[in-house]
Design a protein around this motif. Sequence first.
Motif, short mmCIF file in Angstrom:
data_model
loop_
_atom_site.label_atom_id
_atom_site.label_comp_id
_atom_site.label_asym_id
_atom_site.label_seq_id
_atom_site.Cartn_x
_atom_site.Cartn_y
_atom_site.Cartn_z
N ASN A 190 0.96 4.77 8.25
CA ASN A 190 0.00 3.69 8.06
C ASN A 190 0.67 2.34 7.80
OD1 ASN A 190 -2.82 4.72 8.25
ND2 ASN A 190 -2.00 6.20 6.79
N ALA A 191 -0.10 1.29 8.05
CA ALA A 191 0.36 -0.09 7.88
C ALA A 191 -0.62 -0.83 6.99
CB ALA A 191 0.47 -0.77 9.24
N ARG A 192 -0.09 -1.73 6.14
CA ARG A 192 -0.94 -2.54 5.27
C ARG A 192 -0.33 -3.93 5.11
NH1 ARG A 192 -4.47 0.26 6.15
NH2 ARG A 192 -5.80 1.50 4.79
N VAL A 197 4.02 -6.91 6.60
CA VAL A 197 3.35 -5.63 6.81
C VAL A 197 4.18 -4.50 6.21
CG1 VAL A 197 2.37 -4.04 8.51
CG2 VAL A 197 2.35 -6.50 8.97
N LEU A 198 3.55 -3.72 5.33
CA LEU A 198 4.20 -2.54 4.78
C LEU A 198 3.95 -1.36 5.72
CD1 LEU A 198 3.47 -2.62 0.94
CD2 LEU A 198 5.38 -3.61 2.21
N ILE A 199 5.02 -0.68 6.10
CA ILE A 199 4.93 0.49 6.96
C ILE A 199 5.46 1.70 6.20
CG2 ILE A 199 5.59 1.54 9.15
CD1 ILE A 199 4.06 -0.94 9.70
N ILE A 226 9.03 3.16 2.26
CA ILE A 226 8.06 2.10 2.51
C ILE A 226 8.88 0.87 2.89
CG2 ILE A 226 6.17 0.70 1.62
CD1 ILE A 226 5.47 3.66 1.74
N VAL A 227 8.75 0.44 4.14
CA VAL A 227 9.56 -0.66 4.64
C VAL A 227 8.69 -1.88 4.90
CG1 VAL A 227 11.30 0.89 5.63
CG2 VAL A 227 9.39 0.10 7.05
N VAL A 228 9.34 -3.04 4.91
CA VAL A 228 8.65 -4.32 5.08
C VAL A 228 8.95 -4.86 6.48
CG1 VAL A 228 8.31 -6.64 4.17
CG2 VAL A 228 8.87 -4.76 2.61
N LEU A 229 7.91 -5.09 7.25
CA LEU A 229 8.03 -5.62 8.60
C LEU A 229 7.65 -7.09 8.62
CD1 LEU A 229 8.34 -4.92 11.75
CD2 LEU A 229 5.84 -4.69 11.71
N ASP A 230 8.53 -7.92 9.17
CA ASP A 230 8.20 -9.33 9.41
C ASP A 230 7.42 -9.39 10.72
OD1 ASP A 230 8.28 -11.97 10.56
OD2 ASP A 230 9.87 -12.48 9.16
N PRO A 231 6.13 -9.77 10.69
CA PRO A 231 5.31 -9.71 11.90
C PRO A 231 5.69 -10.76 12.95
CG PRO A 231 4.06 -10.71 10.13
CD PRO A 231 5.35 -10.25 9.52
N MET A 240 9.25 -9.26 14.14
CA MET A 240 9.10 -7.81 14.39
C MET A 240 10.40 -7.07 14.06
SD MET A 240 6.02 -6.90 15.08
CE MET A 240 6.08 -5.35 15.96
N THR A 241 10.95 -7.41 12.90
CA THR A 241 12.13 -6.71 12.39
C THR A 241 11.84 -6.21 10.98
OG1 THR A 241 13.07 -8.78 11.56
CG2 THR A 241 13.78 -8.06 13.75
N ILE A 242 12.49 -5.11 10.61
CA ILE A 242 12.39 -4.59 9.25
C ILE A 242 13.33 -5.40 8.37
CG2 ILE A 242 12.70 -2.59 7.76
CD1 ILE A 242 10.36 -2.37 9.76
N VAL A 243 12.77 -6.05 7.36
CA VAL A 243 13.56 -6.97 6.54
C VAL A 243 13.91 -6.41 5.17
CG1 VAL A 243 12.73 -9.04 7.72
CG2 VAL A 243 11.45 -8.15 5.76
N GLU A 244 13.27 -5.29 4.80
CA GLU A 244 13.51 -4.76 3.46
C GLU A 244 12.98 -3.33 3.37
OE1 GLU A 244 12.24 -5.78 -1.21
OE2 GLU A 244 11.48 -7.02 0.43
N THR A 245 13.66 -2.51 2.58
CA THR A 245 13.09 -1.22 2.17
C THR A 245 12.58 -1.40 0.75
OG1 THR A 245 14.57 0.09 3.57
CG2 THR A 245 13.55 1.21 1.69
N LEU A 246 11.27 -1.36 0.59
CA LEU A 246 10.67 -1.63 -0.70
C LEU A 246 10.81 -0.43 -1.64
CD1 LEU A 246 9.15 -3.99 -2.02
CD2 LEU A 246 7.00 -2.90 -1.32
#
Length: 272
Positions: free
Chosen positions: A179-181, A188-190, A219-224, A227-233
Amino acid sequence: GKGAAEPGWGDPTCTTPPDETFNSHGIDLVRRDDGRLQLLVIQHGSREAVELFEVMGEGISWRVEWRGCVPAPPNASLNSVAAISNGDFYTTQSTPLEPPVDFSKSMPRHVTGHAYAWSQSDTSFRKIGGTDGAVPNGIVASPDGRLIYMTATGEHSVRKVEVATGRELARATVDSPDNARWTSDGRVLIASLARDLTGEDLGACVSIERGACSIPFKIVVLDPDSMTIVETLYASDGAPMGAGTVGLRVGDELFIGSYHGDRILRVNLKER
């Protein structure tokens, strides 16, 4: 409460609330243009539909009242939903109802579904181009409804698609995304399951009656924009709860749900 159907809340032919066999799946909450809070819930129990509830209350006292529904498209098993303030929404079909997709050996790698757009103005679904994929799952939409971001679990991808044209603008690679939020700062959290899911994984989790799955996840953070993953939360080895399939950030806390289990994980991000 049971509530009653209201004009402007879904399909006008849906006039009866769901019965006790209600079986919920994906949800979304939106502030409608008329100021009321609308909770959209996909359900597979008494019918395949997106059920619409009004959320009312304040403080620690809240309730929901049913206001309408939208029957699912023919032969579609829906998964997640993303709402727009004008009453429109987007939803993912993970698989068809018939023939059933076989998850017993592994997560499918072939095309099993796509995303739909539903319009309150003409109360109809249309398939969104550029969304055919292996187990479409999570979905979020830009506030204006122009763009969607859709995960496809079976192909380890998150797609950015222009709704009107069906044009894929970009794609990110994420391990088994679920899921995405949105976050409050527009990222966007994925939820990402940390390995290819086998039939054994899926079966073991579905069969538990108490406790939690032990599948590692992040739970990773997507820069919309990029469209790259910028952080693992947050990352988990599976304890005290694995198989995290959704992450929602509220201030300095992260709430994580699973597709099967008896708990929600609550993480204090300040103490990490």
